[in-house]
Scaffold this motif. Sequence first.
Motif, short mmCIF file in Angstrom:
data_model
loop_
_atom_site.label_atom_id
_atom_site.label_comp_id
_atom_site.label_asym_id
_atom_site.label_seq_id
_atom_site.Cartn_x
_atom_site.Cartn_y
_atom_site.Cartn_z
N GLY A 430 33.65 36.47 31.72
CA GLY A 430 33.84 35.49 32.78
C GLY A 430 35.26 34.94 32.73
N PRO A 431 35.50 33.85 33.45
CA PRO A 431 36.85 33.26 33.48
C PRO A 431 37.15 32.47 32.21
N ILE A 432 38.43 32.35 31.89
CA ILE A 432 38.92 31.45 30.84
C ILE A 432 39.66 30.33 31.56
N VAL A 433 39.11 29.13 31.49
CA VAL A 433 39.58 28.01 32.30
C VAL A 433 40.40 27.07 31.44
N GLY A 434 41.57 26.68 31.96
CA GLY A 434 42.47 25.84 31.19
C GLY A 434 42.99 24.65 31.97
N LEU A 435 44.30 24.41 31.86
CA LEU A 435 44.96 23.23 32.41
C LEU A 435 44.65 23.06 33.90
N ALA A 436 44.28 21.83 34.27
CA ALA A 436 44.02 21.47 35.67
C ALA A 436 42.89 22.29 36.30
N GLY A 437 42.00 22.85 35.46
CA GLY A 437 40.89 23.61 35.98
C GLY A 437 41.28 24.97 36.52
N LYS A 438 42.46 25.46 36.17
CA LYS A 438 42.91 26.77 36.63
C LYS A 438 42.60 27.84 35.58
N CYS A 439 42.74 29.10 35.98
CA CYS A 439 42.25 30.22 35.18
C CYS A 439 43.37 31.06 34.58
N LEU A 440 43.05 31.68 33.45
CA LEU A 440 43.92 32.68 32.84
C LEU A 440 43.86 33.93 33.71
N ASP A 441 45.02 34.43 34.14
CA ASP A 441 45.09 35.41 35.22
C ASP A 441 46.10 36.50 34.89
N ASN A 459 39.71 32.32 41.21
CA ASN A 459 39.31 33.03 42.43
C ASN A 459 38.26 34.10 42.18
N GLN A 460 37.70 34.16 40.95
CA GLN A 460 36.61 35.07 40.60
C GLN A 460 37.00 36.54 40.72
N SER A 461 38.29 36.84 40.67
CA SER A 461 38.75 38.23 40.77
C SER A 461 38.67 38.92 39.42
N ALA A 462 38.81 40.25 39.44
CA ALA A 462 38.81 41.02 38.19
C ALA A 462 39.98 40.61 37.29
N ALA A 463 41.07 40.15 37.91
CA ALA A 463 42.24 39.72 37.13
C ALA A 463 41.94 38.48 36.31
N GLN A 464 40.84 37.80 36.61
CA GLN A 464 40.47 36.58 35.88
C GLN A 464 39.14 36.74 35.15
N THR A 465 38.67 37.97 35.03
CA THR A 465 37.40 38.23 34.34
C THR A 465 37.70 38.77 32.96
N TRP A 466 37.46 37.95 31.96
CA TRP A 466 37.79 38.27 30.57
C TRP A 466 36.52 38.50 29.76
N THR A 467 36.58 39.45 28.86
CA THR A 467 35.46 39.73 27.96
C THR A 467 35.88 39.46 26.53
N ARG A 468 35.07 38.67 25.84
CA ARG A 468 35.31 38.42 24.42
C ARG A 468 34.67 39.56 23.65
N ASN A 469 35.50 40.38 23.02
CA ASN A 469 35.05 41.55 22.28
C ASN A 469 35.58 41.45 20.86
N GLY A 470 34.72 41.00 19.93
CA GLY A 470 35.19 40.74 18.57
C GLY A 470 36.23 39.65 18.60
N SER A 471 37.42 39.95 18.10
CA SER A 471 38.50 38.97 18.08
C SER A 471 39.47 39.16 19.24
N THR A 472 39.15 40.06 20.17
CA THR A 472 40.04 40.32 21.29
C THR A 472 39.52 39.66 22.56
N LEU A 473 40.43 39.46 23.52
CA LEU A 473 40.11 38.99 24.87
C LEU A 473 40.62 40.06 25.84
N ARG A 474 39.70 40.62 26.64
CA ARG A 474 40.03 41.81 27.42
C ARG A 474 39.82 41.58 28.91
N ALA A 475 40.73 42.15 29.71
CA ALA A 475 40.63 42.14 31.16
C ALA A 475 41.22 43.44 31.69
#
Length: 553
Positions: A430-441, A459-475
């Motif tokens: 899902g998204p990683i949400v940070g400052l001012a409610g905006k997303c890691l993109d 914006n719920q796009s693939a560019a903001q859809t991250w998967t926590r896989n072990g110690s990595t964050l993937r998009a």
Amino acid sequence: MIGRLLAAMLLLPAPVPLADDPFDVLVFSKTAGFRHDAIPAGVQAIRELGAANGFTVTATEDAGVFTTSGLAPYEAVVFMSTTGDVLDAGQQTAFESYIRAGHGYVGVHAAADTEYDWPFYGELVGAYFASHPAIQPAVIRTEDRAHPATAHLPQAWNRTDEWYNYRTNPRAGAHVLATLDESTYTGGGMGADHPIAWCKTYSGGRSFYTGSGHTVESYADPVFRQHLLGGIRYASGQAPADCRPETGYTALTGGWAQAGPGSFTETDGTLTSVGGMGLRWYQAKQFTNYSLKLDWKMADDDNSGVFIGFPPSDDPWSAVNNGYEIQIDATDAVDRTTGSVYTFKAADQAARDAALNPPGEWNTYELLVEGERLQILLNGVKINDFTNTDPVRSLAGHIGLQNHGDGDTVSFRNIRIKELGGTNPPTGTGPIVGLAGKCLDVAGGNSADRTKVQLYTCNQSAAQTWTRNGSTLRALGKCLDVDGSGTTDGTKVQLYTCNNSGAQNWTPRADGTIVNPNSGKCLDVSENNSRDGQQIHIWTCLAAPNQLWRLPG
């Protein structure tokens, strides 16, 4: 009579044990609003502190000195009860550059009633003035007893002043040194958590603020003068201190036992070693993944240590033979002196020496244990990084304080711990949400190596859809990556082919930060700016709003 004498002794300011390098301080006292009649006394007090402690003092109310060349001679600038808008736009820009170049700021009392429309200043001072009741006595609770501004104070400091309420609580972005006990006076407006003195690092510089100092009498009080001196020494870079924001720690008070000979005395919350060789160990619980913080001070060339990862035992040698000692010793072999994992790994000597306060002054350790990895921070600076590979030993276990022997006098105080939970983050998408409610993109949804990672409106796009896989964050099938496996503040974060390197390992923490263990730095929105497209990079962990993230799963 004896009780009053003891109380007076506890309040005597501690002398500075070793002379600082010569430095220069500018005291600025321009007012564009209410003018405090204590300003001349405050300026004179700092002049006298400078004369007694080896730094020069220049006092002015001329804002024209706020230019690049005008500020260049000074290690720190003291805003002495300034009020209102005291600097124009060009002067503000010069002061911002001065702080970003690594210099210091000291705010006294009404410095918080200054420059309300200048966001940089608001972040630097930490909080703006809101209101105050009448001048009256109150009790200050000393929260940090290692910082040079508060190390000389008792746990409860009784004094009379004008007590400010602030528009916001500075704790999220600053390290609180002392709080007001609102039950001891009338007119408090912040409740159970009312900071009155704090410090922070900001934009490369150092900041110290005290809400005390309204009255003329304050500046004749040797205890308050020592408080002010400690803040100036910290801001000027003369006295290292850990000024990272701190939340979620629990004091370890009851639950200790003594193993072996010797003991610890306790006075006003300070433990001091006597004889030995023994160990005061926390028998109430074992710890696995945690941040342990404590303050310590050597009297001279003394010897002690903090033990971790040992099984329960009444034999102090069990800790030596089964655990690990984080050493405290002014002089010894490199793998047996302060900051070393005794006989296993020496500290980074240059980093240690730059961060270390000398015998007679307090220091703060953070021992960060994540699985079988131990990071040692001294006064907020990482000085050692050790991984246990011995299958017989573990970093998980009990903790203890060593009383080494006759003639080795080391004191400890403010021992506190934060348990961090498991080392492996759960999976989630899902998204990683940070400052001012905006997303890691991922910029433009581009999956090419080295694509910029930025902050952007969610914006719920693939560019903001991250998967926590072990110690990595993937998009987009690739990994969140630190450019070039960099470790310095400001190294950009990007998208890159997953390669199992340390540049792609990320550890979420309970305080909301996401740390890259390879660098020890946190995922950070550059310049604390929430505009779309703002670069994501790594930065020294501060738990500031631009380092707080909400992960999926």
